[in-house]
Design an enzyme around this catalytic site. Structure first.
Site, PDB file in Angstrom:
ATOM      1  N   GLY A   1     -38.695  52.671  33.267  1.00  0.00           N
ATOM      2  CA  GLY A   1     -38.439  51.092  33.691  1.00  0.00           C
ATOM      3  C   GLY A   1     -39.525  50.357  33.120  1.00  0.00           C
ATOM      4  N   ALA A   2     -40.951  50.797  33.635  1.00  0.00           N
ATOM      5  CA  ALA A   2     -42.119  50.027  33.504  1.00  0.00           C
ATOM      6  C   ALA A   2     -43.258  50.843  33.855  1.00  0.00           C
ATOM      7  CB  ALA A   2     -42.140  48.780  34.452  1.00  0.00           C
ATOM      8  N   MET A   3     -44.603  50.121  33.531  1.00  0.00           N
ATOM      9  CA  MET A   3     -45.557  51.009  33.559  1.00  0.00           C
ATOM     10  C   MET A   3     -46.852  50.189  33.922  1.00  0.00           C
ATOM     11  SD  MET A   3     -47.419  53.835  33.202  1.00  0.00           S
ATOM     12  CE  MET A   3     -49.012  54.067  33.708  1.00  0.00           C
ATOM     13  N   GLU A   4     -47.681  50.799  34.982  1.00  0.00           N
ATOM     14  CA  GLU A   4     -48.595  50.065  35.630  1.00  0.00           C
ATOM     15  C   GLU A   4     -50.021  50.052  34.913  1.00  0.00           C
ATOM     16  OE1 GLU A   4     -47.356  53.172  36.531  1.00  0.00           O
ATOM     17  OE2 GLU A   4     -48.879  54.312  37.697  1.00  0.00           O
TER      18      GLU A   4
ATOM     19  N   GLU B   1     -44.777  48.096  40.189  1.00  0.00           N
ATOM     20  CA  GLU B   1     -45.986  48.403  39.273  1.00  0.00           C
ATOM     21  C   GLU B   1     -47.190  47.626  39.932  1.00  0.00           C
ATOM     22  OE1 GLU B   1     -45.280  50.565  37.589  1.00  0.00           O
ATOM     23  OE2 GLU B   1     -43.016  50.507  37.222  1.00  0.00           O
TER      24      GLU B   1
HETATM   25  N1  BES Z   1     -45.617  54.999  36.289  1.00  0.00           N
HETATM   26  C1  BES Z   1     -44.340  54.928  36.337  1.00  0.00           C
HETATM   27  C2  BES Z   1     -43.775  54.829  34.972  1.00  0.00           C
HETATM   28  C3  BES Z   1     -43.787  56.173  33.977  1.00  0.00           C
HETATM   29  C4  BES Z   1     -43.127  57.123  34.425  1.00  0.00           C
HETATM   30  C5  BES Z   1     -44.457  56.276  32.820  1.00  0.00           C
HETATM   31  C6  BES Z   1     -43.031  58.424  33.838  1.00  0.00           C
HETATM   32  C7  BES Z   1     -44.352  57.562  32.152  1.00  0.00           C
HETATM   33  C8  BES Z   1     -43.659  58.782  32.662  1.00  0.00           C
HETATM   34  C9  BES Z   1     -43.881  53.643  36.947  1.00  0.00           C
HETATM   35  O1  BES Z   1     -44.770  53.270  38.049  1.00  0.00           O
HETATM   36  C10 BES Z   1     -42.488  53.789  37.459  1.00  0.00           C
HETATM   37  O2  BES Z   1     -42.582  54.734  38.598  1.00  0.00           O
HETATM   38  N2  BES Z   1     -41.455  53.339  37.104  1.00  0.00           N
HETATM   39  C11 BES Z   1     -40.280  53.398  37.628  1.00  0.00           C
HETATM   40  C12 BES Z   1     -39.695  52.248  38.295  1.00  0.00           C
HETATM   41  C13 BES Z   1     -40.097  52.454  39.718  1.00  0.00           C
HETATM   42  C14 BES Z   1     -39.598  51.004  40.258  1.00  0.00           C
HETATM   43  C15 BES Z   1     -39.637  53.607  40.539  1.00  0.00           C
HETATM   44  C16 BES Z   1     -39.449  53.519  36.249  1.00  0.00           C
HETATM   45  O3  BES Z   1     -39.748  53.542  35.059  1.00  0.00           O
HETATM   46  O4  BES Z   1     -38.143  54.175  36.613  1.00  0.00           O
HETATM   47 ZN    ZN Z   2     -44.508  54.159  39.728  1.00  0.00          ZN
END
Ligand code: BES
Ligand code: ZN
Length: 879
Positions: free
Chosen positions: A266-269, A303
């Site tokens: 979904g997104a990356m911090e 994020e």
């Molecule tokens: N750090 C994750 C993104 C991520 C997850 C990157 C696995 C690479 C591998 C991010 O903070 C995250 O948790 N995103 C979630 C959305 C969130 C609202 C739960 C996502 O991408 O689904």
């Molecule tokens: Zn996360």
């Protein structure tokens, strides 16, 4: 079959890194046929790491072009390169290493490391993507200061971004230019990011609590320039909220958000440069649904919150993933509750947890919130890490109280700022700030499986006492046969004959008698006695779902109806309705000749539909029948077809008998005002669209004209997609195809809307969807390289269209297996996620089991299967 078994990584093998990286200076030369990465590492032996160890750096899909140690080229005999590493045997205690690698972003379909998406360069480094960019100790406990110079063609890539502050920029020969970025905060390489593209910039500012002005910048493709406002507003609300609720202030001078179309998650911090899947950040009233607006607000917040819970304090190793994810999901759900309807928010969280996380926790992939081992870390971004992890943090909040929890989080951030730590440190900070012993509580991190709490009660009329007895047990899970009792905060209330909340006077407790109590269960069996009662109360158990457990209590239907009306806890009113409906659906399954639905359910739903004084956000949740996925999870041996039939029968009867109320509810909630995603307006649209879908379910002619009108006149996507979905799921053949065609014609140039168009069709329970779904894969808007398209067709079919996915002839399973096999070679992360609908084959009835198992075996037989898919498939088939 794979020729070699991938290696399993164990938590117990954790060792400190042998080398630390003080600084990383990167220089990227971006071209159309590849990218050259120059990396200069300031390395030093870790005084606490293995002495005399060789230097071993991670690498993946890299071509090594140059290697110098302290300015001297290394002889080929001085180092070894393998497909996954670079090893140098003899190195000094402190030295500089210069490494040049050549990579192919334009061919990168895995979307890990540096890749191209719609003509722009972007990165995804979590969890282990940085090793696809250059050789590096790719582990979160190695934290370094990064500087990054990005060079590219100026006309194609006018915008060049990385973490931190832009400190230098200039022109180069051949129409190229560069920008240099400095990130002053040491960070693990998984937080590195780079973006280069032709993007439009939306600016805003935020003034922090200490009066610093932060530049907020959002970068999107030019065509999306008008879709940024809601994300930027959500960002400012998140920044304010984190100051007010957690005392956390933003630390850099710039905060950037970028939208990209091709993204695995979904997104990356990434530090100071969050990268988002377009579908999780772009909105406009006429293209994004209420659900999308809510998702954007939650993900932007999530994020952003990672800047403290994840970036400033990060994870020591990937076994600690829930340290940042569980905590941050808890934080974003608190935020969403504060911004919207807390009860509706809680219901959504719990529905997801009980349906999908409970299923995971009782299946072959079950693992603790802090796992003991993994093969591929990408497979461990699970509902257990995220959602159960968030529940564990929430229980700490319940046990410590808001102020105690805040004291604990303050101590945690202060103690560990700039460090890479474990979940234990988090619990320790809570303990130390509150003077409590959480030894038993720690078992929530260590033991997999959903605890079952059986509740029994008795009333002593002469003494006026009421006893509640709790017995907890945790089922065996892979690798864990014996379990110990856990520390469970169990919130309860007691309700008197007239629906009033009763004081909870515990025998032997001289304090006041509140109307709600959090009982602390720590033993296998515990009894609590309440006094001063003159009639048998109805217990309201596990209020607000105070712990992620399954409660067993022999509720009668009358008790559930009573709780639906009188419980002062909104969550439990909803839960009572769910339990009642589940009971009714299950009894129809047991006796298929029975045709009438319990009239008490009809009466209760009539009341919900008609009484406009009730909280409409709660009402609309209460009107949703338990999903097929939840009914499957509750079954011992799920027979999907009979679950679908029984549930449909209940829906039909309710809709037929409440037809006039549905029309009235629809009309009452029609609103032609300007679109706003406020809790009240969202609730009204949801009610209206539920009423509409029920009416079409029974082929109601008036419902049909309301739907057609709503479809063509809608001024927002919630209403337009709501009408489309109702029509697509109806028997009005002509309206179905004409509205689908009209919708596509209207939105064919908007990928996010086309994704909705795909998923409405793929999720339609109508007979024969599989052929339609296969046809969608041939549609010109479908793209095998775009994860959103795959999710909106294949994911929606296998995950939401259960009656067709589990078709008796096994066609759904073969379809999924075939596409997983194709995707395994291009994007193994996405392929592995798609396996999940098959993993719990043992929990289905015999009619499904063989087909599901055969599909798994077919996948397992692929010779060069990725580690990602191999892990999920082999664990599913094992044992
Ligand atoms: N750090 C994750 C993104 C991520 C997850 C990157 C696995 C690479 C591998 C991010 O903070 C995250 O948790 N995103 C979630 C959305 C969130 C609202 C739960 C996502 O991408 O689904
Ligand atoms: Zn996360």
């Amino acid at each position: 079959m794979r020729t070699s078994q991938p290696q399993t990584i164990y938590l117990k093998d954790y060792r400190q890194p042998p080398f630390l990286v003080e600084r990383v200076d990167l220089r990227f030369e971006l071209f159309e046929d590849g990218a050259r990465v120059h990396s200069t590492l300031a390395l030093r032996r870790n005084p606490d790491g293995g002495q005399g160890a060789p230097l071993e750096l991670d690498g993946d899909s890299l071509v090594l072009e140059q290697l110098e140690l302290d300015g001297e080229s290394l002889a080929e005999s001085a180092y070894q390169v393998t497909p996954s590493s670079l090893r140098i045997d003899q190195v000094p205690d402190e030295f500089s290493l210069y490494v040049v690698t050549w990579i192919l972003p334009q061919d990168n379909t895995r979307l890990e490391g540096l890749y191209k998406s719609s003509g722009m360069f972007c990165t995804q480094c979590e969890a282990e993507g940085f090793r696809c960019i250059t050789y590096f100790p790719d582990r979160p406990d190695v934290m370094a200061r990064f500087s990054t110079r990005v060079e590219a063609d100026k006309a194609r890539y006018p915008v060049l971004l990385s973490n931190g502050n832009d400190v230098d920029r200039g022109e180069l020969a051949d129409g190229r230019h560069y920008v240099t970025w400095e990130d002053p905060f040491p960070k693990p390489c998984y937080l590195f990011a780079l973006v280069a593209g032709d993007l439009t910039e939306k600016r805003d500012t935020f003034t922090t609590m200490s009066g610093r002005s932060i530049d907020l910048r959002m970068y999107v493709e030019h065509r999306n320039a008008e879709k940024c406002d809601y994300a930027l507003d959500s960002l400012k609300r998140s920044m304010r909220w984190d100051e007010e609720v957690y005392g956390r202030e933003y630390d850099l001078d710039i905060f950037m958000i970028v939208a990209v179309d091709d993204f695995n998650m979904g997104a990356m911090e990434n530090k100071g440069l969050n990268i988002f899947n377009s579908s999780c950040v772009l909105t406009s009233a006429d293209t994004a649904t209420d659900a999308a607006f809510q998702r954007v607000e939650a993900i932007v917040a999530h994020e952003y919150f990672h800047n403290w819970s994840g970036n400033r304090v990060t994870c020591r190793d990937w076994f600690q993933l829930s340290l940042k994810e569980g905590f941050t999901v808890f934080r974003d759900s608190q935020f969403s509750a504060d911004m919207g309807s807390p009860t509706a928010q809680r219901i959504d969280n719990v529905a997801l947890l009980r349906t999908a996380q409970f299923a995971e926790d009782s299946g072959p992939m079950a693992h603790p919130v802090r796992p003991d081992s993994y093969m591929e870390i990408s497979n461990f971004y699970t509902l257990t890490i995220y959602e159960k992890g968030a529940e564990v943090v929430r229980m700490l909040h319940t046990l410590m109280g808001a102020d105690g929890f805040r004291a604990g989080s303050d101590l945690y951030f202060e103690r560990h700022d700039g460090q890479a730590v474990t979940t234990d440190e988090f619990v320790k900070a809570m303990e130390d700030a509150n003077g409590r012993d959480l030894t038993l509580f720690r078992r929530w991190y260590q033991q997999a499986g959903t605890p079952v709490v059986e509740v029994s009660d008795s009333f002593d009329e002469t003494a006026g006492t009421y006893q509640l007895t709790f017995r907890q047990s945790i089922p065996a899970t892979p690798g864990q046969s014996e379990k110990l009792p856990q520390h469970i905060p169990f919130a309860i209330g007691l309700i008197g004959e007239n629906g009033q909340s009763l004081p909870l006077q515990l025998v032997g407790d001289s304090g006041d008698a509140p109307e709600e109590r959090v009982l602390e269960l720590t033993e296998q069996e515990q009894t609590f006695t309440f006094e001063g009662l003159n009639a048998r109360p109805v217990p309201s158990l596990l209020r607000e779902f105070s712990a992620p457990v399954k409660v067993k209590y022999p509720w009668t239907r009358d008790q559930l109806l009573f709780l639906m009306t009188y419980d002062s806890d909104g969550f439990n009113r909803w839960d009572a309705g769910q339990r009642l409906t589940v009971d009714i659906i299950q009894s129809l399954m047991d006796s298929p000749q029975e045709t009438v639905v319990d009239p008490r359910l009809v009466t209760a739903f009539r009341h919900l539909l008609s009484d406009s004084r009730l909280d409409q956000a709660l009402v609309t949740k209460m009107l949703q029948l338990p999903t097929e996925a939840y009914l499957i999870e509750l079954a011992d041996e799920a027979d999907v077809q009979s679950i679908h039939k029984a549930r449909t029968r209940v829906l039909n009867q309710l809709a037929l008998q409440l037809r006039d109320e549905l029309i009235a509810c629809y009309r009452r909630n029609t609103d032609d005002g300007a679109y706003a995603p406020t809790p009240d307006a969202i609730a009204r649209r949801s009610l209206k669209n539920t009423a509409l879908s029920w009416l079409l379910h029974i082929n109601d002619e008036e419902g049909r004209s309301l739907a057609l009108r709503q479809f063509s006149k809608a001024t927002n996507m919630t209403d337009q997609a709501g009408a489309l979905r109702a029509l697509v799921n109806s028997d009005f053949e002509e309206d179905r195809t004409s509205s689908l065609d009209a919708f596509y014609a209207q939105f064919s140039d908007d990928p996010q809307v086309v994704e909705q168009w795909f998923s409405i069709q793929a999720a339609s329970p109508r007979a024969g969807t599989l052929d339609a779904v296969s046809a969608l894969l041939e549609h010109k808007a479908f793209d095998w390289k775009n994860p959103n398209k795959i999710r909106s067709v294949i994911g929606a079919f296998a995950g939401q269209n259960l009656v067709n996915f589990h078709a008796a002839d096994g066609s759904g399973y073969r379809f999924l297996a075939q596409h997983i096999l194709a995707l395994d070679s291009t994007n193994p992360q996405i392929a592995a996620r798609l396996v999940s609908p098959l993993t719990r084959w043992r929990r289905y009835s015999a009619s499904h089991r063989e087909g599901m198992k055969a599909a798994l075996e077919q996948i397992q037989a692929k010779p060069d299967l990725s580690k990602d898919v191999y892990e999920v498939v082999s664990k599913s088939l094992a044992g």
